[in-house]
Design an enzyme around this catalytic site. Structure first.
Site, PDB file in Angstrom:
ATOM      1  N   ASP A 355      -2.634  -0.520  -5.193  1.00  0.00           N
ATOM      2  CA  ASP A 355      -2.749  -1.643  -4.040  1.00  0.00           C
ATOM      3  C   ASP A 355      -2.006  -2.915  -4.651  1.00  0.00           C
ATOM      4  OD1 ASP A 355      -4.242  -2.926  -2.229  1.00  0.00           O
ATOM      5  OD2 ASP A 355      -4.877  -4.338  -3.770  1.00  0.00           O
ATOM      6  N   GLU A 410       1.886   0.544  -2.424  1.00  0.00           N
ATOM      7  CA  GLU A 410       1.586  -0.083  -1.375  1.00  0.00           C
ATOM      8  C   GLU A 410       2.617  -1.273  -1.506  1.00  0.00           C
ATOM      9  OE1 GLU A 410      -1.677  -2.351   1.139  1.00  0.00           O
ATOM     10  OE2 GLU A 410      -1.327  -3.030  -0.953  1.00  0.00           O
TER      11      GLU A 410
END
Length: 715
Positions: A355, A410
């Protein structure tokens, strides 16, 4: 190239080998536009190599360095004695307290070594059992010099924390030492060549307005995922987080699986069961930042603001209101890399979706920074060299230790070489999320009527990715499902999803359009947009509502923090048609493997006709986005001569189409240049329909081979 620089041979594509220098500038061989930044690439590779050297010399290499959890935290010895260690360099004294010693600060004092590590050994009880009972509460209590006060903290390496909302919103650390250890029964599946990812959140996976459990997910959701044909699950919000509505992105305890869904063994069983179904399981890991909680987080762990984090402003993410790790310090690096190994070894995860990688890569975190794609944006003083080195180390360690591991970044910035091997000078990820694609779909749905959609613009966004760097494409993820936005289905059908989704009601123009375009948007994203595909749970059948966690603003309601499986299971509702189309896409890809094939050749993108045609992996895809115009005998180019048949057709009545295409029809090619191809054929393409064709002698599956689980309405 200087002869003094050692070189190596790299297979960059099947059968294609290139000679690259070993100084970290190998990616320049792949992309000559990186030549002006060769020195920056060499510098960052040197920084990574210096860390490898330090880890080898100071910590006996990756194998020892990444097993920090075997040294720190609680470790039960063969004789049932317990050794507890904690790094807290600022503290002057410490003691282990808990229910086992009636929270007595004098009962179990700890000793501090020269590296700031406190330790204590608890011998077993007289009967040979551990001194700390299983499932009992513990804390570390420390004295700090700044104020000479005592602070109590949850152990940083704790593997279980629980919360009693009736007593306190603060988590309690728990000594977890069950008498029966979970034994994994199934091996990890082979690494998928074509990644079809089902993004899921255990807590929202119940249709009841409450938090779902690991066991319920295993029993009720895993069979759905397997039936749909996905080969990978990406689990969100597993690392413990105090605030449920943070979607798991405000982690408080990095080694603890969220207790709100069940026990650690329940999660192990979930992963083991998925493996038995041939499904790979990825963890959505959050190493980009940490929750700023003090009493049940890492913030101010030893009384300073810089134990695990940068001090001052550099250690704070103002937009996320969270703390930022010091990736350039030895112990935080050990903590994070050991965290990766912990989830791989203890829980048998198969890899990670990292993330917030954009936030990690740049000191400005990508905030208010419009990346234009100019290479100078990726090689300047705004890049966080320490974070880049950490990501290179993390990928290098994972790939060397687990050959089949999968890592996904990401990243919205488009950093060159993010998804190239570390030894080439890349950062080492396997895939990056194609985050521009869902943004484009939402923008088109919000701002344009579909008769104004630009075919060339659509194709550009779907194909605009770096050569030899893999992307995972998606039409919408959890971001687009959140309250304040709308899912694709909601943008197109809105209130009619509540009134006109029954087979017992007439098919309205709004629902007809919405279902037709929902199928087309997802399929063109799937077939053209990347080397992997991702779907957020429920969106495959056009989930009728957004996602909103219980919070102050909605009276702590769980009404929208769930998945309404009942609507897709109801034989009278039209959600089933979208579900079956999604299943057809996944099964077709499992037979024809276009995701693992080279990028498609787009032969046609006609603005007036609203036609897009392309070939990939021997499949000819034809999309007619025109709202009203169907085309008979429409010319489509192809490189491969032969007799073609339909393998997928979104207009089939089993997917709530209008049944305008005869699947027994053969399409024969004719020689001659057409749209840059050496062959062409005449095809009937109805409006708002996609058809996929394959040479008859190469067909192994068609949608007609699918069993139909429902009694479809013939109208």
């Amino acid at each position: 190239m200087s002869q003094s620089v050692p070189v190596f041979q790299e297979e960059v594509e099947p059968g294609r080998f290139l000679t690259m220098p070993e100084d970290g500038s190998g990616v320049v061989v792949l992309d000559p536009w990186l030549e002006p930044y060769k020195d920056a690439l060499v510098k960052r590779y040197s920084n990574y190599k210096s860390w490898v050297k330090k880890i080898n010399e100071s910590a006996q290499g990756y194998e020892h360095f990444t097993r920090g959890y075997d040294y720190f935290g609680f470790n039960v010895q063969p004789d049932n004695s317990i050794i507890y260690r904690e790094w807290a360099p600022n503290a002057t004294s410490a003691s282990l307290i808990g229910e086992f010693n009636n929270w007595n600060h004098d009962a179990n004092p700890m000793q501090k070594d020269d590296f700031g590590v406190f330790h204590v050994t608890l011998p077993p009880n007289a009967d040979g059992t551990p001194a700390i009972p299983h499932n009992s509460k513990v804390k570390i209590s420390m004295s700090i010099p700044q104020s000479n006060e005592r602070i109590d903290r949850l152990p940083a390496w704790i593997t279980r924390v629980t919360q009693d909302l009736n007593v306190s919103p603060i988590y309690d650390a728990v000594f977890w030492n069950p008498p029966q250890k979970y034994v994994f029964k199934n091996p990890r599946p082979p690494k998928p060549a074509s990644l079809r990812v089902y993004e899921a959140h255990v807590g929202i996976s119940s249709q009841e307005p409450r938090v779902g459990t690991y066991k319920e997910f295993t029993a009720n959701v895993l069979p759905r995922i397997a039936h749909l044909g996905y080969n990978t699950i990406q689990l969100m919000a597993i690392m413990e987080h105090a605030y449920y509505a943070s979607f798991g992105y405000q982690v408080t305890s990095f080694f603890a699986a969220s207790s709100r869904y069940g026990t650690p063994e329940d999660l192990m069983e979930l992963i083991d069961t998925a493996h038995g179904m041939g499904i790979t399981v990825l963890l959505d890991i959050v190493h980009s930042h940490a929750c700023k909680n003090v009493l049940d987080g890492l913030n101010e762990f030893d009384g300073t603001d810089h134990c695990y984090f940068h001090e001052g402003g550099r250690g704070r993410h103002e937009l996320w209101d969270s703390r930022l790790f010091n990736y350039g310090a030895f112990e935080p690096l050990r903590f994070l890399m050991s965290n990766l190994r912990f989830w791989m070894d203890k829980y048998q995860f198969d890899g990670f979706r990292f993330d917030g990688v954009t936030s990690m890569l740049y000191k400005h975190h990508g905030l208010s920074y419009g990346f234009s794609g100019g290479y100078h944006e990726y090689f300047n003083e705004g890049v966080d060299d320490e974070a880049v080195a950490y990501l290179m180390l993390a990928n290098d360690f994972l790939k060397k230790t687990y050959p089949n591991v999968i890592t996904i970044a990401e990243d919205v910035s488009g950093m060159p070489s993010l998804c190239r091997p570390v030894r080439e000078g890349g950062i080492g990820f396997d895939y990056r999320l194609a985050m521009a694609i869902p943004d484009k779909w939402i923008k088109m749905l919000k701002e344009q009527e579909d008769h104004d959609w630009k075919m060339g613009d659509m194709v550009y966004v779907l194909t605009n990715r770096r050569h030899l760097e893999k992307n995972i494409a998606y039409a919408e993820s959890h971001d687009q499902a959140l309250v304040g936005d709308k899912t694709i289905a909601f943008w197109m059908m809105d209130k009619e999803m509540y009134t006109n989704m029954s087979d017992l009601t007439p098919l309205t123009p709004v629902v007809d359009r919405g279902i037709a375009l929902h199928k087309m948007i997802r399929f063109i994203t799937h077939s053209l947009g990347g080397e992997g595909y991702l779907n957020f749970e429920g969106n495959e059948f056009g989930h009728p509502e957004w996602l909103d966690f219980p919070r102050d603003g909605n009276n702590a309601s769980f009404h929208y923090a769930r998945r309404q499986w009942n609507v897709v299971d109801d034989k009278l509702l039209r959600y089933k048609y979208l579900n079956e189309w999604d299943r057809a896409m996944q099964i077709a890809e499992s037979h024809y493997h276009w995701l693992s094939a080279p990028q498609a050749y787009v032969s046609r993108k006609h603005e007036g006709d609203k036609i897009i045609a392309f070939e990939r992996a021997g499949v000819l895809f034809i999309f007619n986005f025109h709202p009203t115009q169907s085309f008979s005998d429409y010319g489509i180019g192809t490189h491969n001569p032969g007799e073609y048949r339909v393998i997928l057709d979104s207009d089939d009545k089993k997917f709530l189409g209008h049944g305008r295409i005869d699947h027994s029809t053969s399409f024969f090619t004719t020689p001659g240049e057409y749209d840059g191809c050496g062959q062409h054929m005449k095809v009937y393409v109805p409006s708002r329909t996609v058809i996929a064709l394959r040479r008859k002698d190469e067909i192994t599956w068609t949608q007609d081979d699918m069993e139909v689980p429902y009694q479809y309405n013939s109208n």
